[in-house]
Scaffold this active site. Structure first.
Site, PDB file in Angstrom:
ATOM      1  N   ARG A  59     -11.581 -11.932   1.980  1.00 52.74           N
ATOM      2  CA  ARG A  59     -12.264 -12.701   3.035  1.00 52.74           C
ATOM      3  C   ARG A  59     -13.782 -12.670   2.880  1.00 52.74           C
ATOM      4  O   ARG A  59     -14.479 -13.516   3.431  1.00 52.74           O
ATOM      5  CB  ARG A  59     -11.823 -12.238   4.422  1.00 52.74           C
ATOM      6  CG  ARG A  59     -10.754 -13.166   5.005  1.00 52.74           C
ATOM      7  CD  ARG A  59      -9.999 -12.547   6.138  1.00 52.74           C
ATOM      8  NE  ARG A  59      -9.205 -11.442   5.685  1.00 52.74           N
ATOM      9  CZ  ARG A  59      -9.265 -10.202   6.182  1.00 52.74           C
ATOM     10  NH1 ARG A  59     -10.065  -9.923   7.167  1.00 52.74           N
ATOM     11  NH2 ARG A  59      -8.503  -9.258   5.682  1.00 52.74           N
ATOM     12  N   GLU A  96      -7.157   5.221   5.326  1.00 51.00           N
ATOM     13  CA  GLU A  96      -6.463   6.081   6.283  1.00 51.00           C
ATOM     14  C   GLU A  96      -5.320   6.824   5.575  1.00 51.00           C
ATOM     15  O   GLU A  96      -5.140   8.019   5.735  1.00 51.00           O
ATOM     16  CB  GLU A  96      -5.933   5.222   7.431  1.00 51.00           C
ATOM     17  CG  GLU A  96      -5.626   6.028   8.680  1.00 51.00           C
ATOM     18  CD  GLU A  96      -5.015   5.154   9.759  1.00 51.00           C
ATOM     19  OE1 GLU A  96      -4.448   5.719  10.693  1.00 51.00           O
ATOM     20  OE2 GLU A  96      -5.105   3.910   9.664  1.00 51.00           O
TER      21      GLU A  96
END
Ligand code: AMP
Length: 171
Positions: A59, A96
């Site tokens: 993006r 994460e």
């Protein structure tokens, strides 16, 4: 007049449970939304004498070439492993769960190039930090980083203290 953030759609639990995905496709498809987003991004960086705008797959590839064109600068893609055809350097960073890696062409930046790094959104800042490291390894001077959206509660800026960080919409 509609606020810029009103063009962005929240998609809960995408790509996984607990994440509220900031969907910019609703902004991009709107001629007013797209123009205003680009104008706002451009206004901040227009006098910075940028040589290269570095954009991050995927993006990040939307706004960075538009800004490069407007700034009369070059555009440099940072991509996921195995996508760039010529010689690359790479940088890994913590997610994460696990790690991710990004690559840039070795000859994409020249020593002393004035670089602007652009992405659609900054969350933890891990992606941006990895890009900074690669640009600096190639001798580029990071003039600024710019994001359309900043998730301030994730404190991505704290990882980028030594740089000028700009964002247009903050949550
Ligand atoms: P980070 O490395 O944590 O700063 O993550 C930034 C990258 O992940 C950007 O390229 C974003 O496009 C994407 N990203 C992270 N969180 C979100 C979110 N809530 N909505 C949309 N994109 C996100």
């Amino acid at each position: 007049m509609k606020k810029l953030e009103e063009y962005i759609r929240d998609v809960p639990d995408f790509p996984k449970k607990g994440i509220i995905f900031k969907d910019i496709t609703t902004l991009l498809k709107d001629k007013e939304g797209l123009k205003r987003a680009v104008d706002e991004l451009y206004k901040v960086v227009k006098n910075m004498e940028i040589d290269k705008v570095v954009g991050v797959e995927s993006r990040g590839f939307i706004f960075s070439p538009i800004l490069a064109y407007k700034l009369e600068a070059g555009f440099v893609p940072v991509r996921k492993p195995g996508k760039l055809p010529a010689e690359v350097i790479s940088e890994s960073y913590e997610l994460e769960y696990g790690t991710d890696t990004l690559e840039i062409h070795k000859d994409a930046i020249e020593k002393g190039d004035r670089v602007l790094i652009v992405d659609d959104l900054i969350a933890t800042g891990g992606t941006a930090k990895a890009v900074c490291k690669m640009v600096e390894r190639l001798g580029g001077k990071i003039i600024a980083l710019e994001f359309l959206i900043e998730l301030t509660f994730l404190k991505g800026r704290d990882k980028l203290k030594e740089y000028n960080v700009f964002s247009i919409i903050r949550y």
